[in-house]
Scaffold this active site. Structure first.
Site, mmCIF file in Angstrom:
data_model
loop_
_atom_site.group_PDB
_atom_site.id
_atom_site.type_symbol
_atom_site.label_atom_id
_atom_site.label_comp_id
_atom_site.label_asym_id
_atom_site.label_seq_id
_atom_site.Cartn_x
_atom_site.Cartn_y
_atom_site.Cartn_z
ATOM 1 C CB SER A 27 5.721 31.315 8.397
ATOM 2 O OG SER A 27 5.067 31.674 7.210
ATOM 3 C CE LYS A 69 1.386 30.523 7.472
ATOM 4 N NZ LYS A 69 2.659 30.963 7.976
#
Length: 124
Positions: A27, A69
């Site tokens: 990701s 993230k």
């Protein structure tokens, strides 16, 4: 994923001021890749987090999940975080606002150093 982390508490803080993080999944590619080792520093409640920061976060909807993230913006209930890889959506697009618990300081392995700035498509 943090080595040894098994907390199920909502927005549980990091167990110590510093944490060794092992990245699992695509990701955040190309910034970090699966298998990279990162060093993160705990962020206390109300700590300063800015758009563009790479962070460790938990989603109240998935408290057992600790993610790496990039912060996009501050929203009600926490921060909107997304991965740098737009094709993987295990981030705020799927789980809503996240609670930031740590800020990534740098990569320890395999390419030691600071993380590169966000790809142009990763920030508004």
């Amino acid at each position: 994923m943090i080595d040894g982390d098994s907390s199920g508490e909502i927005a549980a803080p990091l167990p110590s001021a510093w944490a060794l993080v092992r990245v699992s999944g695509p990701s955040m590619s190309p910034t970090v890749r699966s298998g990279d080792r990162l060093l993160a520093r705990r962020v206390r409640a109300g700590g300063r987090v800015r758009p563009g920061d790479v962070v460790l976060a938990r989603f109240p909807a998935r408290p057992e999940l600790l993610v790496v993230k990039r912060v996009r913006r501050t929203v009600e209930g926490g921060h909107w975080v997304e991965g740098d890889n737009p094709f993987v959506a295990d981030d705020s697009r799927a789980f809503g606002a996240a609670v930031v618990v740590g800020r990534v300081v740098g990569r320890l392995w395999p390419r030691p150093g600071r993380l590169p700035a966000a790809p142009p498509s990763a920030l508004p």
